[in-house]
Design an enzyme around this catalytic site. Structure first.
Site, PDB file in Angstrom:
ATOM      1  N   LYS A   1      27.106  41.263  56.315  1.00  0.00           N
ATOM      2  CA  LYS A   1      26.754  40.533  55.094  1.00  0.00           C
ATOM      3  C   LYS A   1      26.030  39.226  55.410  1.00  0.00           C
ATOM      4  O   LYS A   1      25.216  38.745  54.630  1.00  0.00           O
ATOM      5  CB  LYS A   1      28.024  40.263  54.287  1.00  0.00           C
ATOM      6  CG  LYS A   1      27.812  39.653  52.922  1.00  0.00           C
ATOM      7  CD  LYS A   1      29.143  39.580  52.188  1.00  0.00           C
ATOM      8  CE  LYS A   1      29.017  38.925  50.830  1.00  0.00           C
ATOM      9  NZ  LYS A   1      30.324  38.911  50.111  1.00  0.00           N
TER      10      LYS A   1
ATOM     11  N   ASP B   1      36.222  29.795  46.693  1.00  0.00           N
ATOM     12  CA  ASP B   1      36.130  31.127  47.295  1.00  0.00           C
ATOM     13  C   ASP B   1      35.677  31.008  48.748  1.00  0.00           C
ATOM     14  O   ASP B   1      34.501  30.813  49.037  1.00  0.00           O
ATOM     15  CB  ASP B   1      35.131  31.970  46.488  1.00  0.00           C
ATOM     16  CG  ASP B   1      35.019  33.400  47.008  1.00  0.00           C
ATOM     17  OD1 ASP B   1      35.648  33.730  48.026  1.00  0.00           O
ATOM     18  OD2 ASP B   1      34.283  34.194  46.382  1.00  0.00           O
TER      19      ASP B   1
ATOM     20  N   GLU C   1      30.844  36.282  42.806  1.00  0.00           N
ATOM     21  CA  GLU C   1      32.241  36.477  43.183  1.00  0.00           C
ATOM     22  C   GLU C   1      33.195  35.508  42.481  1.00  0.00           C
ATOM     23  O   GLU C   1      34.236  35.935  41.963  1.00  0.00           O
ATOM     24  CB  GLU C   1      32.378  36.379  44.704  1.00  0.00           C
ATOM     25  CG  GLU C   1      31.738  37.565  45.431  1.00  0.00           C
ATOM     26  CD  GLU C   1      31.585  37.345  46.919  1.00  0.00           C
ATOM     27  OE1 GLU C   1      32.010  36.284  47.407  1.00  0.00           O
ATOM     28  OE2 GLU C   1      31.029  38.235  47.592  1.00  0.00           O
TER      29      GLU C   1
ATOM     30  N   ASP D   1      33.842  44.812  45.621  1.00  0.00           N
ATOM     31  CA  ASP D   1      33.746  43.551  46.351  1.00  0.00           C
ATOM     32  C   ASP D   1      33.234  43.891  47.747  1.00  0.00           C
ATOM     33  O   ASP D   1      33.995  44.349  48.603  1.00  0.00           O
ATOM     34  CB  ASP D   1      35.124  42.868  46.422  1.00  0.00           C
ATOM     35  CG  ASP D   1      35.098  41.566  47.219  1.00  0.00           C
ATOM     36  OD1 ASP D   1      34.005  41.139  47.645  1.00  0.00           O
ATOM     37  OD2 ASP D   1      36.181  40.981  47.433  1.00  0.00           O
TER      38      ASP D   1
END
Length: 639
Positions: A87, A205, A183, A25
């Site tokens: 990210k 999420d 994800e 992850d």
């Protein structure tokens, strides 16, 4: 009778030997690595027993690098060389990066934005590779051997450029990518397999930098994603930023000024009232206060700025919810849109799985519960559930299948894919929420009489105009037989693999002429850039790589010079004296460049000659058509 042990070529001779695979992850705030041992998915802890690795990279003097907790501790003291939340910049250009207020100095570069550090300009891919390399080392140390491969998770709403950038980072880190897995889908795998759940589930999420919502149907081991949505520029960092903006205005460091169009933080940085180091300190303190409010009615926000100003304020739960309400509403809007795409009402959803550390905020769970009419499911740790699901998928993909692993994963593409047509319009070939892997084809035709080439522009997005979508790639189909406008039949095929990455091919049906491209997005790294980065890791191969690149350009130069001189010998009379002189000069220029060893100079000369021959090529085609038709009656010509 003796029994022969037969195995696949290149496989281990022992069919019972387990291949080492991990799920990763790669998060905005923290990252994790997990694996399956003895049939159970588990997160791998570091030597200090910590499951989370802060997604922070610091570049030091002398070329050394720190990753994780060591880097995080110096984030405020050295903000420009300590990269956090990288990210957010994956697969993005300068305009995208500047939309996030950070202490970094960005450098506009071809392909993807760079961040200026004392170790040189670094792309988000290179920074992410350092995090992945650390996770790979942790996995190999914990498992006692070299990894066969990894499943890496990405936000469901990552576009093709962001996915390609993630895969490039893994290559630099020395990881074999088995699959890029969304994800929310990974979370559903972990939850569904642990609980044997069936029905329709929403996976909400909310991570540190991105928000995803996916609607999945779980039926007898089949995990089918029905719809997905979200916001790749919304996460827990934005909640922290709202606290910082509130503190700046509440203390009077920055005046309320709605007319300026800038928020408090932008105004403070622009005016010099807050330094990059102050910004980093305040963001860290904001995160601490936010986390404290999870279990306390009031948290104290306290930080000392570089000019010795002490900012100390009590922040209540009510005030925090008020200043961040618009952010929460954005997630709920995306959730309702995903439900509409799935043609479902909230009441038809069996349960809601909460993923990401930011879902620990009480107002988030409460709002999601109110939307769906039932409390969300919190059986698994929201920080770990994505890595656990990725580990289960990785274990399956490397062949460590057990009798209980009878399940199928069906994911979807998050954004529509299409090509540009006349007038700058988008013709969609693959609509969003199509199950992947997928292939779709459609026929197109030419616009002008005698057209022998077609430029194909691949785009991604939901808008009707090309200018409002993201450009992914361009390539040309050449050699189309000259026909009347509309007579040619050009079949364009899009193929999306299980990672959500795209390849496009085009073929003229009557002649069989074809062209194809493995899409390297406009904001992804080119193969040359990846090769350059790999050279820094394999210094011994640097000379060979450079010689290969030079030779390829020289071969291409020889080919083009030979083809041009042959065309001039056959049909040079089609050019005027001045046109012939210009083309001869371009040929000579390429010959001189080819004799040198500068790849860039050869490439530039190749491009100039290729464009310079277009007039001759067109006139030669006209002559060929005229010769073919001379002396023939109209009735003899088949259209």
């Amino acid at each position: 009778m003796a029994l022969l042990q037969i195995s696949e070529p290149g496989a281990s001779p022992d069919p019972h030997e387990r291949r080492l695979a991990v799920g990763i992850d790669l998060g905005t705030t923290n990252s994790l690595v997990a694996t399956v041992r003895h049939g159970v998915a588990e997160v791998l802890d570091d030597e200090q027993g910590r499951p989370l690795l802060p997604s922070v990279v610091r570049y030091l003097e002398g070329g050394s690098i720190r990753v994780g907790y060591d880097a995080e501790r110096q984030a405020a003291a050295d903000p420009r060389n300590t990269i956090v939340s990288v990210k957010r910049f994956m697969g993005r250009g300068l305009a995208d990066a500047l939309s996030h207020r950070t202490p970094y100095e960005f450098v506009d570069a071809p392909g993807m934005v760079r961040l200026r550090t004392r170790a040189g300009d670094k792309s988000p891919v290179e920074v992410s590779a350092e995090i992945l390399r650390k996770l790979r080392e942790l996995g190999e140390q914990s498992l006692g051997g070299e990894l066969t491969g990894a499943v890496i998770t990405v936000p469901a709403y990552f576009d093709d450029a962001q996915r390609q950038a993630t895969k490039d980072a893994a290559r630099l880190a020395g990881l074999e990518v088995l699959r890029l897995l969304n994800e929310p889908t990974a979370a559903a795998v972990a939850y569904g397999l642990d609980n044997g759940a069936e029905g329709v589930f929403a996976v909400y999420d909310l991570g540190g930098g991105t928000f995803d919502i996916s609607i999945l149907r779980l039926t007898r081991g089949v995990f089918e994603v029905i719809a997905t949505g979200g916001d790749s520029a919304l996460g827990g960092d934005d909640f922290d930023r709202r606290i910082v903006e509130w503190a700046l205005e509440e203390t009077g460091i920055v005046e309320h000024d709605l007319a300026s169009g800038l928020n408090a933080l932008d105004r403070a940085l622009a005016s010099g009232q807050v330094t990059p180091g102050d910004l980093r300190l305040m963001m860290v303190e904001a995160r601490r206060a936010k986390e404290a409010l999870t279990s306390h009615p009031v948290a104290n926000f306290s930080v000392q700025l570089s000019d010795a100003t002490r900012v100390t304020l009590p922040l209540s739960v009510e005030r925090f919810e008020q200043i961040t309400r618009s952010l929460l509403d954005r997630t709920l809007t995306a959730t309702r849109r995903a439900l509409r795409d799935a043609r479902l009402t909230p009441a038809e959803v069996t349960g809601t799985v909460m993923v990401g550390g930011s879902t620990r905020m009480p107002q988030v769970s409460r709002a999601v519960g109110e939307l769906f009419g039932k409390p969300p499911l919190t059986d698994l740790d929201p920080d770990k559930v994505v890595a656990l699901g990725a580990a289960v998928q990785a274990n399956l993909l490397v062949g460590n299948r057990s009798a209980d692993d009878d399940w199928l994963l069906l994911d979807v593409i998050p954004l529509s894919l299409g090509i540009e047509t006349m007038g700058g319009l988008v013709e969609r070939l693959i609509p969003r929420n199509s199950t992947i892997p997928v292939a779709r084809a459609q026929e197109f035709t030419t616009f002008k009489d005698g057209q022998t080439a077609m430029a194909i522009h691949v785009v991604q997005g939901e808008r009707e105009l090309v200018s409002d979508c993201r450009s992914l790639a361009r390539f040309e189909l050449r050699g189309i037989p000259p026909m009347a406008a509309g007579a040619a039949r050009i079949r364009v095929t899009f193929q999306v693999d299980a990672d959500g990455l795209l390849s496009v091919s085009a073929r003229e049906e009557s002649s069989g002429v074809g062209a194809s491209i493995q899409v390297k997005p406009s904001y992804g790294l080119s193969d040359d850039e990846i090769a350059t980065m790999l050279q820094s890791s394999f210094a011994a191969a640097a000379g060979d790589m450079q010689q290969r690149a030079l030779r390829e350009q020289q071969v291409e130069a020889d080919r083009l010079v030979e083809a041009t001189e042959a065309a001039l010998a056959a049909d040079g009379d089609l050019l005027s004296a001045s046109e012939r002189h210009q083309l001869d000069a371009l040929v000579e220029r390429l010959k001189i460049a080819r004799a040198g060893e500068d790849v860039g100079v050869i490439h530039a000369a190749l491009d100039l000659l290729a464009r310079g021959t277009e007039t001759l090529a067109a006139r030669r085609m006209d002559r060929a058509v005229a010769r073919a038709l001379t002396g023939r009656k109209l009735d003899d010509v088949k259209l």
